[in-house]
Design an enzyme around this catalytic site. Structure first.
Site, mmCIF file in Angstrom:
data_model
loop_
_atom_site.group_PDB
_atom_site.id
_atom_site.type_symbol
_atom_site.label_atom_id
_atom_site.label_comp_id
_atom_site.label_asym_id
_atom_site.label_seq_id
_atom_site.Cartn_x
_atom_site.Cartn_y
_atom_site.Cartn_z
ATOM 1 N N HIS A 118 7.802 2.786 3.704
ATOM 2 C CA HIS A 118 6.482 3.289 4.062
ATOM 3 C C HIS A 118 5.690 2.149 4.699
ATOM 4 O O HIS A 118 5.917 0.969 4.391
ATOM 5 C CB HIS A 118 5.735 3.779 2.828
ATOM 6 C CG HIS A 118 6.277 5.045 2.251
ATOM 7 N ND1 HIS A 118 5.533 5.844 1.418
ATOM 8 C CD2 HIS A 118 7.486 5.651 2.378
ATOM 9 C CE1 HIS A 118 6.252 6.893 1.054
ATOM 10 N NE2 HIS A 118 7.446 6.791 1.618
ATOM 11 N N CYS A 169 0.616 7.000 -1.289
ATOM 12 C CA CYS A 169 1.382 7.809 -2.242
ATOM 13 C C CYS A 169 1.519 7.040 -3.558
ATOM 14 O O CYS A 169 1.064 5.902 -3.685
ATOM 15 C CB CYS A 169 2.763 8.125 -1.665
ATOM 16 S SG CYS A 169 3.853 6.673 -1.574
ATOM 17 N N CYS A 203 3.358 3.614 -3.084
ATOM 18 C CA CYS A 203 2.542 2.608 -2.398
ATOM 19 C C CYS A 203 1.343 2.194 -3.250
ATOM 20 O O CYS A 203 0.975 1.016 -3.277
ATOM 21 C CB CYS A 203 2.113 3.123 -1.036
ATOM 22 S SG CYS A 203 3.526 3.296 0.092
ATOM 23 N N GLU A 246 2.685 1.000 4.215
ATOM 24 C CA GLU A 246 1.996 0.118 3.271
ATOM 25 C C GLU A 246 2.967 -0.863 2.619
ATOM 26 O O GLU A 246 2.684 -2.051 2.485
ATOM 27 C CB GLU A 246 1.313 0.924 2.155
ATOM 28 C CG GLU A 246 0.359 1.985 2.622
ATOM 29 C CD GLU A 246 1.010 3.358 2.691
ATOM 30 O OE1 GLU A 246 2.020 3.525 3.406
ATOM 31 O OE2 GLU A 246 0.499 4.282 2.036
#
Length: 156
Positions: free
Chosen positions: A53, A83, A86, A55
């Site tokens: 992801h 999410c 993260c 992040e």
């Protein structure tokens, strides 16, 4: 707020890079002392890595730049609400401030579905500022998924 808009614009540029790769268009920027120290976009499909992801990648890059896993004094800018994975990485890396654009009512863990970043029983919490360039961030995502659905229909 002016700096927040500028840095979110950079995160949107990263999100557009993800979209060009066929990735969900999410981008992230990490700053320290108003200087960009890391940038990233989603690479989950490209790398076939569930943790790729924006992040997560940006946090890893920032830690490398600073030579420390503690990202104290940093701000994370991300186009979509983080999410659960993260948000956990944000807490564990001690990032004190998170700025995001679009809410994620189905998976957001910075206030929408739950708020892990301000959970009182954790030893670290982050200030969360949301809705910066929300419309631009939301439009990127809705356009991407609309096109994805249209492409799936045309191939069936």
């Amino acid at each position: 707020m002016t700096n927040d808009i500028y840095f979110m614009t950079l995160a949107i540029e990263e999100a557009k890079k993800a979209a060009q790769l066929g990735e969900v268009p999410i981008g992230a920027i990490i700053t320290k002392d108003d200087e960009v120290i890391a940038r990233a976009h989603n690479l989950r499909e490209t790398l076939q890595q569930p943790t790729a992801h924006a992040e997560h990648i940006a946090i890893e890059r920032a830690a490398k730049v600073l030579g420390s896993w503690r990202l104290e004094g940093c701000t994370l800018y991300v186009t979509l609400e983080p999410c659960v994975m993260c948000a956990g990485t944000i807490v564990m890396s001690r990032i004190p401030r998170v700025v995001y654009g679009a809410d994620d009512p189905k998976g957001g863990c910075s206030g929408s579905l739950m708020n892990l970043l301000q959970q009182s029983n954790f030893n670290h919490r982050a200030i969360v500022d949301k809705g910066v360039l929300k419309e631009a961030c939301s439009t990127l995502l809705t356009t991407f998924f609309k096109n994805l659905r249209a492409n799936k229909k045309s191939t069936n």
